[in-house]
Design a protein around this motif. Structure first.
Motif, short mmCIF file in Angstrom:
data_model
loop_
_atom_site.label_atom_id
_atom_site.label_comp_id
_atom_site.label_asym_id
_atom_site.label_seq_id
_atom_site.Cartn_x
_atom_site.Cartn_y
_atom_site.Cartn_z
N PRO A 15 5.32 4.34 -9.24
CA PRO A 15 5.82 4.15 -10.60
C PRO A 15 6.23 5.44 -11.29
CG PRO A 15 3.44 3.77 -10.50
CD PRO A 15 3.92 3.90 -9.09
N ALA A 16 5.77 6.58 -10.77
CA ALA A 16 6.12 7.87 -11.36
C ALA A 16 7.32 8.52 -10.66
CB ALA A 16 4.92 8.82 -11.32
N ASN A 17 7.76 7.94 -9.55
CA ASN A 17 8.88 8.52 -8.79
C ASN A 17 9.59 7.40 -8.05
OD1 ASN A 17 10.64 9.82 -7.06
ND2 ASN A 17 9.17 11.38 -6.41
N GLU A 18 10.76 7.00 -8.51
CA GLU A 18 11.46 5.84 -7.95
C GLU A 18 11.95 6.05 -6.52
OE1 GLU A 18 15.97 6.73 -9.68
OE2 GLU A 18 14.68 5.25 -10.65
N ASN A 19 11.87 7.28 -6.02
CA ASN A 19 12.31 7.56 -4.65
C ASN A 19 11.15 7.64 -3.65
OD1 ASN A 19 15.18 7.91 -5.23
ND2 ASN A 19 14.56 9.76 -6.32
N ASP A 20 9.94 7.49 -4.14
CA ASP A 20 8.75 7.69 -3.32
C ASP A 20 8.08 6.34 -3.08
OD1 ASP A 20 6.98 9.36 -1.93
OD2 ASP A 20 5.59 9.36 -3.62
N PHE A 21 7.86 5.99 -1.81
CA PHE A 21 7.30 4.69 -1.45
C PHE A 21 6.13 4.89 -0.48
CE2 PHE A 21 11.63 3.94 -2.65
CZ PHE A 21 11.68 2.66 -3.20
N SER A 22 5.23 3.89 -0.47
CA SER A 22 4.12 3.95 0.48
C SER A 22 3.63 2.55 0.82
CB SER A 22 2.95 4.78 -0.09
OG SER A 22 2.39 4.14 -1.22
N PHE A 23 2.88 2.45 1.90
CA PHE A 23 2.35 1.15 2.34
C PHE A 23 1.14 1.38 3.21
CE2 PHE A 23 2.21 -2.28 5.55
CZ PHE A 23 2.07 -3.38 4.71
N LYS A 24 0.07 0.63 2.94
CA LYS A 24 -1.11 0.61 3.81
C LYS A 24 -1.21 -0.79 4.39
CE LYS A 24 -3.84 4.01 1.19
NZ LYS A 24 -3.01 4.13 -0.02
N GLY A 25 -1.20 -0.87 5.73
CA GLY A 25 -1.27 -2.20 6.32
C GLY A 25 -1.22 -2.18 7.83
N ARG A 26 -1.20 -3.38 8.39
CA ARG A 26 -1.26 -3.55 9.84
C ARG A 26 0.13 -3.45 10.46
NH1 ARG A 26 -1.20 -8.71 12.95
NH2 ARG A 26 -2.01 -8.26 15.05
N PHE A 27 0.21 -2.72 11.55
CA PHE A 27 1.43 -2.64 12.37
C PHE A 27 1.06 -2.92 13.82
CE2 PHE A 27 2.47 0.07 8.76
CZ PHE A 27 3.80 -0.25 8.49
N LEU A 28 2.01 -3.49 14.56
CA LEU A 28 1.89 -3.55 16.00
C LEU A 28 2.52 -2.29 16.58
CD1 LEU A 28 2.93 -7.27 16.63
CD2 LEU A 28 0.63 -6.33 16.25
#
Length: 369
Positions: free
Chosen positions: A186-199
């Motif tokens: 929310p403080a930087n519209e170009n910055d993304f993240s995700f915590k979760g399961r991947f194969l």
């Protein structure tokens, strides 16, 4: 003897006086067939909704008073629905004792969106006035229906969303398969993240899409260290991947074209499968009275979603088991990271897909219209 008669006469007078005091509130019998309902005199019309004039008056409706055949205060409830929806579950737009009511451009626009009208598409609102007596909406009487034609505008500032796609993710290589979004800072519209399961391993991999149902713009990596994008005018980039199945934290900045992937320890995370997670608040269908249940991902048990939920201007929070002992909130709209007992999330009217991740309290509201 004379004194006794005087005392008895006085007792009778006092008793009669007290009886009169106790019965001093008359009871009225209302002939409902003789009631005259309020009559809307404002004609059907079209209203221009200009976002730049959001604070200007847009519409005033006027009606003739209801007549209950005796002098009594009357309350008027203004109900609104989209054309064709009927008034079984109307929006309670306002309550007043006057015989008129006004909306600004912004208020009328929010009302139209809340009623289910699509932004940038012409539609009709049905408006009626319901009169009643007392504080419990006694003896209601419905007015005629007023039809207002308008084209609501979207109040959401466009920003990029990024969605997972690939056979390392829940969506597989399908660009329109309820693809989970990753969280925009929310403080930087170009910055993304995700915590979760991947194969992981072999040819299992993933990319990012900006629009579900479209392959471009598409984000990936060609060298394993920097980010590339095909905006629709070039070639698709290579894939992201992880070495083995498990939980990971993925971060990407689409401005400086960097990304990182690292293992995430979810072994100590709470499993909410048995009690569920829901969304609640003044913006939600059930208000603050009850939760709207979310669906748990079958691919990642810490990921929850609800599709096509109609929200109104207001606030929301997430919580477990329809109880406040565990709840998440934050003060950022559309996307953010909720904290235990955090502030209410601000919501603007619209139809959304809503995603929540119980690993870090992150949430994403994807506007559908």
């Amino acid at each position: 003897m004379k004194k006794i008669l005087i005392l008895l006469l006085g007792l009778v007078i006092v008793t009669c006086f007290n009886s009169c005091i106790e019965d001093d509130e008359p009871t009225f019998m209302i002939n409902e067939e003789a009631i005259e309902a309020p009559l809307l005199v404002t004609p059907n019309s079209s209203v221009n909704l200009d976002q730049e004039s959001a604070d200007q008056q847009a519409l005033t409706i006027v009606w003739e008073d209801a007549n209950y055949n005796f002098e009594t205060p009357v309350t008027y409830n203004i109900e609104v629905t989209a054309a064709g929806e009927g008034f079984d579950t109307p929006i309670e737009a306002a309550q007043t004792s006057e015989r008129y009511y006004s909306w600004t451009v912004g208020e009328l626009n929010s009302l139209a969106i809340a009623a289910g009208l699509e932004a940038d598409t012409e539609g009709n609102l049905n408006i009626r006035v319901v009169s009643s007596l007392g504080t419990n909406d006694g003896v209601p009487a419905d007015s005629n229906v007023l039809v207002i034609t308008l084209t609501p505008y979207s109040t959401i500032i466009p920003v990029k969303d990024l969605f997972l796609v690939g056979n390392a993710t829940a969506a597989d290589w399908n660009n329109d398969n309820n693809n989970p979004p990753i969280v925009r800072n929310p403080a930087n519209e170009n910055d993304f993240s995700f915590k979760g399961r991947f194969l992981g391993g072999g040819d299992l991999a993933f990319k990012l899409l900006e629009i579900r149902g479209q392959w471009q713009p598409q984000w990936g990596t060609n060298d394993g260290t920097t980010v590339e994008v095909n905006d629709g005018t070039g070639s698709d980039p290579g894939v992201f991947s992880v070495p083995a199945e498990g939980y990971y934290e993925f971060n990407i900045n689409i401005d400086d074209r960097t990304f990182s992937v690292s293992p995430y320890d979810a072994s100590g995370a709470t499993d909410y499968t048995a009690i569920g997670i829901g969304i609640i608040g003044s913006a939600t269908p059930n208000g603050w009275d009850d939760d709207t249940d979310m669906t748990q991902s079958t691919f990642d048990s810490h990921l929850w979603y609800i599709n096509d939920i109609v929200l109104i201007d207001g606030e929301a929070k997430f919580r477990t088991n329809s109880d406040w002992s565990t709840n998440w909130g934050a003060d950022t709209a559309l996307t953010g990271y909720g904290n235990q007992d955090g502030p209410n999330i601000p919501v603007t009217a619209g139809t959304y897909d809503v995603w929540f991740n119980d690993l870090d309290g992150s949430y994403v509201f994807i506007l559908k219209n």
